[in-house]
Design a protein around this motif. Structure first.
Motif, PDB file in Angstrom:
ATOM      1  N   ILE A  79       6.858  22.696  11.754  1.00  0.00           N
ATOM      2  CA  ILE A  79       5.679  21.569  11.626  1.00  0.00           C
ATOM      3  C   ILE A  79       5.645  20.783  13.035  1.00  0.00           C
ATOM      4  O   ILE A  79       4.604  20.207  12.979  1.00  0.00           O
ATOM      5  N   HIS A  80       6.794  20.648  13.643  1.00  0.00           N
ATOM      6  CA  HIS A  80       6.585  19.817  14.865  1.00  0.00           C
ATOM      7  C   HIS A  80       5.787  20.647  15.810  1.00  0.00           C
ATOM      8  O   HIS A  80       5.293  19.842  16.820  1.00  0.00           O
ATOM      9  N   GLU A  81       5.524  21.766  15.822  1.00  0.00           N
ATOM     10  CA  GLU A  81       4.630  22.634  16.665  1.00  0.00           C
ATOM     11  C   GLU A  81       3.093  22.260  16.130  1.00  0.00           C
ATOM     12  O   GLU A  81       2.132  23.206  16.736  1.00  0.00           O
ATOM     13  N   GLN A  82       2.687  21.744  14.896  1.00  0.00           N
ATOM     14  CA  GLN A  82       1.478  21.869  14.390  1.00  0.00           C
ATOM     15  C   GLN A  82       0.671  20.493  14.035  1.00  0.00           C
ATOM     16  O   GLN A  82       1.807  19.559  14.066  1.00  0.00           O
ATOM     17  N   HIS A  83      -0.200  20.322  13.625  1.00  0.00           N
ATOM     18  CA  HIS A  83      -0.870  19.191  12.975  1.00  0.00           C
ATOM     19  C   HIS A  83      -0.384  18.921  11.669  1.00  0.00           C
ATOM     20  O   HIS A  83       0.091  19.814  10.844  1.00  0.00           O
ATOM     21  N   PRO A  84      -0.298  17.723  10.986  1.00  0.00           N
ATOM     22  CA  PRO A  84       0.176  17.393   9.647  1.00  0.00           C
ATOM     23  C   PRO A  84      -0.578  18.386   8.667  1.00  0.00           C
ATOM     24  O   PRO A  84      -1.753  18.728   8.808  1.00  0.00           O
ATOM     25  N   ILE A  85      -0.063  18.799   7.585  1.00  0.00           N
ATOM     26  CA  ILE A  85      -0.262  19.762   6.637  1.00  0.00           C
ATOM     27  C   ILE A  85       0.029  19.069   5.272  1.00  0.00           C
ATOM     28  O   ILE A  85       1.153  18.508   5.004  1.00  0.00           O
ATOM     29  N   ASP A  86      -1.084  19.311   4.559  1.00  0.00           N
ATOM     30  CA  ASP A  86      -0.906  18.604   3.072  1.00  0.00           C
ATOM     31  C   ASP A  86       0.093  19.546   2.206  1.00  0.00           C
ATOM     32  O   ASP A  86       0.005  20.684   2.302  1.00  0.00           O
ATOM     33  N   THR A  87       0.907  18.731   1.544  1.00  0.00           N
ATOM     34  CA  THR A  87       1.883  19.608   0.408  1.00  0.00           C
ATOM     35  C   THR A  87       2.223  18.357  -0.574  1.00  0.00           C
ATOM     36  O   THR A  87       2.087  17.394  -0.344  1.00  0.00           O
ATOM     37  N   ASP A  88       3.065  18.934  -1.421  1.00  0.00           N
ATOM     38  CA  ASP A  88       3.683  18.033  -2.475  1.00  0.00           C
ATOM     39  C   ASP A  88       5.060  18.086  -2.674  1.00  0.00           C
ATOM     40  O   ASP A  88       5.482  19.056  -3.464  1.00  0.00           O
ATOM     41  N   LEU A  89       5.909  17.524  -1.871  1.00  0.00           N
ATOM     42  CA  LEU A  89       7.248  17.133  -2.253  1.00  0.00           C
ATOM     43  C   LEU A  89       7.735  17.035  -3.714  1.00  0.00           C
ATOM     44  O   LEU A  89       8.566  17.840  -3.928  1.00  0.00           O
TER      45      LEU A  89
END
Length: 139
Positions: A79-89
Protein backbone atom coordinates in the motif's frame (compact mmCIF):
# COMPACT_ATOMS: atom_id res chain seq x y z
CA UNK A 1 2.57 -4.55 7.63
CA UNK A 2 -1.01 -3.40 8.28
CA UNK A 3 -3.13 -5.67 10.47
CA UNK A 4 -5.54 -5.83 7.55
CA UNK A 5 -2.97 -7.89 5.60
CA UNK A 6 -2.59 -10.32 8.49
CA UNK A 7 -6.38 -10.75 8.78
CA UNK A 8 -6.55 -11.37 5.03
CA UNK A 9 -3.74 -13.92 5.11
CA UNK A 10 -5.25 -15.77 8.08
CA UNK A 11 -8.63 -15.81 6.35
CA UNK A 12 -7.06 -17.08 3.12
CA UNK A 13 -5.31 -19.94 4.89
CA UNK A 14 -8.51 -20.70 6.82
CA UNK A 15 -10.57 -20.87 3.62
CA UNK A 16 -7.99 -23.20 2.09
CA UNK A 17 -7.98 -25.46 5.17
CA UNK A 18 -11.78 -25.61 5.16
CA UNK A 19 -11.81 -26.46 1.43
CA UNK A 20 -9.14 -29.12 1.92
CA UNK A 21 -11.14 -30.65 4.75
CA UNK A 22 -14.41 -30.55 2.79
CA UNK A 23 -13.21 -31.72 -0.62
CA UNK A 24 -9.70 -33.10 -0.22
CA UNK A 25 -8.18 -30.30 -2.30
CA UNK A 26 -7.17 -26.77 -1.42
CA UNK A 27 -7.69 -24.08 -4.04
CA UNK A 28 -4.78 -21.84 -5.00
CA UNK A 29 -4.53 -18.07 -5.05
CA UNK A 30 -5.15 -15.12 -2.76
CA UNK A 31 -8.60 -13.96 -3.93
CA UNK A 32 -10.79 -14.26 -0.83
CA UNK A 33 -14.00 -14.15 -2.84
CA UNK A 34 -12.90 -17.03 -5.10
CA UNK A 35 -11.68 -19.03 -2.10
CA UNK A 36 -14.99 -18.45 -0.29
CA UNK A 37 -16.96 -19.57 -3.37
CA UNK A 38 -14.88 -22.77 -3.52
CA UNK A 39 -16.38 -23.86 -0.17
CA UNK A 40 -19.51 -26.01 0.04
CA UNK A 41 -22.75 -24.01 0.11
CA UNK A 42 -23.63 -24.94 3.69
CA UNK A 43 -20.22 -23.77 4.91
CA UNK A 44 -20.57 -20.53 2.95
CA UNK A 45 -23.97 -19.95 4.57
CA UNK A 46 -22.56 -20.59 8.06
CA UNK A 47 -19.61 -18.23 7.55
CA UNK A 48 -21.92 -15.58 6.12
CA UNK A 49 -24.29 -15.91 9.09
CA UNK A 50 -21.44 -15.78 11.62
CA UNK A 51 -19.84 -12.79 9.88
CA UNK A 52 -23.04 -10.77 9.86
CA UNK A 53 -24.37 -11.88 13.27
CA UNK A 54 -22.45 -9.23 15.20
CA UNK A 55 -23.39 -6.45 12.77
CA UNK A 56 -27.20 -6.54 12.39
CA UNK A 57 -28.48 -5.40 9.03
CA UNK A 58 -25.27 -6.26 7.19
CA UNK A 59 -26.56 -9.48 5.60
CA UNK A 60 -27.55 -7.86 2.27
CA UNK A 61 -24.07 -6.35 1.95
CA UNK A 62 -22.01 -9.49 2.55
CA UNK A 63 -21.24 -10.10 -1.15
CA UNK A 64 -20.32 -6.45 -1.71
CA UNK A 65 -18.09 -6.40 1.38
CA UNK A 66 -16.42 -9.68 0.43
CA UNK A 67 -15.68 -8.27 -3.04
CA UNK A 68 -14.19 -5.17 -1.39
CA UNK A 69 -11.70 -7.22 0.64
CA UNK A 70 -11.10 -9.99 -1.93
CA UNK A 71 -7.66 -8.73 -2.95
CA UNK A 72 -6.55 -7.17 0.36
CA UNK A 73 -3.59 -9.51 0.78
CA UNK A 74 -2.14 -8.70 -2.63
CA UNK A 75 -2.90 -4.97 -2.67
CA UNK A 76 -2.32 -3.89 0.91
CA UNK A 77 1.09 -5.55 1.30
CA UNK A 78 2.40 -2.79 -0.96
CA UNK A 79 0.00 0.00 0.00
CA UNK A 80 2.95 2.34 0.58
CA UNK A 81 3.57 2.22 -3.19
CA UNK A 82 -0.03 3.15 -4.09
CA UNK A 83 -2.68 5.71 -3.44
CA UNK A 84 -5.17 5.00 -0.62
CA UNK A 85 -7.64 2.24 -1.40
CA UNK A 86 -11.07 1.83 0.16
CA UNK A 87 -11.61 -1.29 2.27
CA UNK A 88 -13.39 -2.40 5.44
CA UNK A 89 -11.25 -3.55 8.38
CA UNK A 90 -14.35 -4.26 10.49
CA UNK A 91 -15.72 -6.68 7.89
CA UNK A 92 -12.31 -8.34 7.55
CA UNK A 93 -12.16 -8.86 11.32
CA UNK A 94 -15.69 -10.31 11.46
CA UNK A 95 -14.96 -12.59 8.49
CA UNK A 96 -11.73 -13.83 10.11
CA UNK A 97 -13.61 -14.62 13.34
CA UNK A 98 -16.27 -16.53 11.38
CA UNK A 99 -13.59 -18.57 9.60
CA UNK A 100 -11.89 -19.26 12.94
CA UNK A 101 -15.22 -20.51 14.31
CA UNK A 102 -15.68 -22.80 11.29
CA UNK A 103 -12.14 -24.13 11.71
CA UNK A 104 -12.73 -24.80 15.41
CA UNK A 105 -15.76 -26.91 14.49
CA UNK A 106 -13.78 -29.09 12.05
CA UNK A 107 -13.06 -32.66 13.02
CA UNK A 108 -11.12 -35.38 11.26
CA UNK A 109 -10.01 -38.90 11.96
CA UNK A 110 -6.44 -40.09 12.40
CA UNK A 111 -6.42 -43.80 13.07
CA UNK A 112 -8.59 -44.37 16.11
CA UNK A 113 -8.53 -40.73 17.21
CA UNK A 114 -10.98 -38.03 16.27
CA UNK A 115 -9.36 -34.60 16.37
CA UNK A 116 -10.63 -31.07 16.15
CA UNK A 117 -8.67 -27.88 15.60
CA UNK A 118 -9.48 -26.88 19.18
CA UNK A 119 -8.10 -30.18 20.54
CA UNK A 120 -4.98 -29.95 18.39
CA UNK A 121 -4.39 -26.32 19.43
CA UNK A 122 -4.61 -27.26 23.10
CA UNK A 123 -2.27 -30.22 22.53
CA UNK A 124 0.23 -28.02 20.70
CA UNK A 125 0.23 -25.31 23.38
CA UNK A 126 3.86 -25.15 24.58
CA UNK A 127 2.82 -24.02 28.08
CA UNK A 128 0.58 -27.06 28.48
CA UNK A 129 3.24 -29.28 26.97
CA UNK A 130 5.93 -27.98 29.37
CA UNK A 131 3.63 -28.47 32.35
CA UNK A 132 2.82 -32.03 31.31
CA UNK A 133 6.55 -32.86 30.92
CA UNK A 134 7.36 -31.41 34.33
CA UNK A 135 4.59 -33.44 35.88
CA UNK A 136 5.85 -36.63 34.27
CA UNK A 137 9.49 -35.92 35.17
CA UNK A 138 8.75 -35.09 38.79
CA UNK A 139 6.89 -38.34 39.55
Amino acid sequence: MPSLVLYAFATEVGFKALALHASGAAPRGHDLEALFRALPGELQAQIMADTTATYPGSEPYFDRDLAMVADVFEVWRYIHEQHPIDTDLGFMQRLARAVEKALAAMTWCCGNAIWSVATWTRAADPKRSARSHRTRDST
